[in-house]
Write a protein that holds these residues in place. Structure first.
Motif, mmCIF file in Angstrom:
data_model
loop_
_atom_site.group_PDB
_atom_site.id
_atom_site.type_symbol
_atom_site.label_atom_id
_atom_site.label_comp_id
_atom_site.label_asym_id
_atom_site.label_seq_id
_atom_site.Cartn_x
_atom_site.Cartn_y
_atom_site.Cartn_z
ATOM 1 N N HIS A 181 0.837 -1.202 0.000
ATOM 2 C CA HIS A 181 0.000 0.000 0.000
ATOM 3 C C HIS A 181 0.873 1.255 0.000
ATOM 4 C CE1 HIS A 181 -3.087 -2.844 0.853
ATOM 5 N NE2 HIS A 181 -2.809 -2.979 2.136
ATOM 6 N N LEU A 182 0.414 2.264 -0.735
ATOM 7 C CA LEU A 182 1.052 3.577 -0.708
ATOM 8 C C LEU A 182 0.405 4.370 0.426
ATOM 9 C CD1 LEU A 182 3.096 5.441 -2.202
ATOM 10 C CD2 LEU A 182 1.144 6.328 -3.497
ATOM 11 N N MET A 183 1.211 4.844 1.374
ATOM 12 C CA MET A 183 0.649 5.459 2.580
ATOM 13 C C MET A 183 1.437 6.688 2.998
ATOM 14 S SD MET A 183 1.917 2.570 5.336
ATOM 15 C CE MET A 183 1.110 1.287 4.381
ATOM 16 N N GLY A 184 0.776 7.544 3.757
ATOM 17 C CA GLY A 184 1.441 8.736 4.267
ATOM 18 C C GLY A 184 0.474 9.580 5.076
ATOM 19 N N ARG A 206 7.515 -1.893 -9.071
ATOM 20 C CA ARG A 206 8.306 -1.153 -10.060
ATOM 21 C C ARG A 206 7.443 -0.632 -11.218
ATOM 22 N NH1 ARG A 206 11.444 -5.044 -11.212
ATOM 23 N NH2 ARG A 206 13.070 -4.620 -9.671
ATOM 24 N N ALA A 207 6.640 -1.499 -11.801
ATOM 25 C CA ALA A 207 5.843 -1.103 -12.976
ATOM 26 C C ALA A 207 4.783 -0.071 -12.592
ATOM 27 C CB ALA A 207 5.194 -2.331 -13.605
ATOM 28 N N TRP A 208 4.141 -0.264 -11.445
ATOM 29 C CA TRP A 208 3.110 0.686 -11.011
ATOM 30 C C TRP A 208 3.714 2.060 -10.790
ATOM 31 C CZ3 TRP A 208 1.989 4.117 -7.233
ATOM 32 C CH2 TRP A 208 0.664 4.558 -7.135
ATOM 33 N N LEU A 209 4.861 2.119 -10.142
ATOM 34 C CA LEU A 209 5.509 3.395 -9.885
ATOM 35 C C LEU A 209 5.901 4.093 -11.184
ATOM 36 C CD1 LEU A 209 7.777 2.348 -6.880
ATOM 37 C CD2 LEU A 209 5.832 3.937 -6.783
ATOM 38 N N ILE A 258 -0.808 -1.735 -4.648
ATOM 39 C CA ILE A 258 -0.094 -1.229 -5.821
ATOM 40 C C ILE A 258 0.955 -2.218 -6.327
ATOM 41 C CG2 ILE A 258 -0.476 1.156 -5.090
ATOM 42 C CD1 ILE A 258 2.516 1.248 -4.321
ATOM 43 N N GLU A 259 1.011 -3.427 -5.754
ATOM 44 C CA GLU A 259 1.972 -4.429 -6.217
ATOM 45 C C GLU A 259 1.686 -4.791 -7.679
ATOM 46 O OE1 GLU A 259 -1.417 -6.576 -4.106
ATOM 47 O OE2 GLU A 259 -0.121 -4.848 -3.687
#
Length: 368
Positions: A181-184, A206-209, A258-259
């Motif tokens: 998960h992308l979190m902040g 990697r690909a998602w980013l 997001i993996e």
């Protein structure tokens, strides 16, 4: 106001709630009875410590039966989780198991500990794989949990290398579905200036980013928990980590899952001081080598008894032996337990061809 509201509610609904209360009381009574019997089993065998009570082959059998009996509406994972926690609480009546893991808190390895042992354990967070092995070898921890491979990024070679010198055995395996998960602290991606995570997690996304945030800086750090701490403390910093990290460090999950691969899974090993009997659905891990490792047909000669015995090999990995230059050992996983008749016979033949032969462990396959 109708008569039902004035009387305090729907009688049919109240009847359903009353039935739930009765069922809850029955469940609680049965759990207490189970805990009492579990304690009596330990006393009958003369056990005095939780580590002596713990039988991974027995727990695996119980959980497989849970899956076999399950007819819904709860799914298998939910039912297994409930029974795991019941067994964990029963085991911890005298004192909790001490389980060392590759920390810090909030990592996937901690999630693997809870999946395997439940929440009624004392989880010991350690900074390195080496220290997990050392704490179990020294008896400070009863068992350890370390990552060994990821389905998309491959082997954690440092874990394998530790078995070259450690006397510890593999007592179990855990397969954990990895959701990154992308979190902040922020509530949307437009406020993200940089992303921190462990190199493995960055690689798994990697690909998602590259597609979604191509201009955002990515920063490798020592662990996902360290990334989550930075995201908590720094403006504009986001982390890639698991749900536990978001809970521990009080972060918003900005974008979930997001993996790059939907079936992204990490396998962990449970390490301990001894081997356990068969559960009926087992794996065996071997460490083998030959004096002539670089010669023609050496690997074939080592492994041919397995093929002749009809034993499936599920994994093989070569690593430098550290004995001399260009000398290698092989880590091999096979189906079955070392005490199974066919496996035992084949392993005796493998050993006769090997310069180095060790059974690292025979242990139950991951239930789910």
């Amino acid at each position: 106001m109708n008569d039902q509201s004035a009387a305090g509610g729907d009688p049919a609904l109240e009847e359903l709630r009353s039935r739930i209360d009765e069922i809850d009381a029955g469940i609680q009574s049965l759990i207490s009875e189970r805990a009492t019997i579990a304690r009596e089993v330990g006393e009958a065998k003369g056990f005095s410590r939780s580590a002596e009570y713990y039988r991974p082959e027995r727990e695996a059998h119980v959980l497989r039966e849970v899956v076999r009996r399950n007819e819904g509406p709860l799914g298998n994972e939910e039912m297994v989780r409930v029974f795991r926690e019941i067994m964990s609480a029963c085991l911890a009546q005298e004192e909790p198991l001490k389980v060392a893991f590759l920390g810090p808190e909030g990592t996937f390895t901690q999630s693997a500990v809870l999946k395997q042992f439940g929440h009624s354990v004392r989880a010991l967070s350690l900074p390195t794989i080496d220290e997990v092995f050392r704490e179990v070898e020294g008896g400070t921890a009863d068992f350890g949990v370390v990552p060994v491979e990821n389905s998309s990024e491959g082997t954690v070679t440092h874990t394998l290398d530790m078995f070259l010198s450690s006397p510890l055995k593999i007592c179990g395996e855990i397969e954990l579905r990895i959701h990154q998960h992308l979190m902040g602290r922020m509530d949307n991606v437009r406020k993200i200036e940089r992303i921190c995570s462990h190199p493995q997690s960055l690689a798994q996304c990697r690909a998602w980013l590259a597609q979604s945030l191509p201009n955002v800086e990515t920063i490798p750090v020592s662990s996902n928990a360290a990334a989550a701490r930075r995201a908590r403390d720094e403006d504009g910093t986001a982390a890639i980590a698991g749900e536990v990290a978001a809970e521990v460090y009080g972060l918003n999950i900005v974008i979930p899952d997001i993996e790059d691969y939907a079936d992204n899974t990490t396998r962990f090993l449970v390490i301990g001081p001894r081997l356990f009997p068969p559960s009926g659905h087992d794996k065996t891990s071997l460490l083998i080598s030959s004096a002539g490792t670089r010669g023609a047909g050496v690997l074939h000669n080592l492994l041919d008894p397995l093929a002749q015995g009809g034993i499936s090999m599920t994994r093989i990995e070569s690593r430098p032996s550290r004995r001399r230059r260009w000398d290698y050992v092989f880590f091999v996983d096979i189906e079955g337990h070392a005490e199974d008749e066919g496996v035992h016979k084949a392993l005796a033949q493998v050993e006769s061809h090997a310069n180095l032969f060790r059974v690292l462990g025979s242990y139950p396959k991951a239930v789910l």
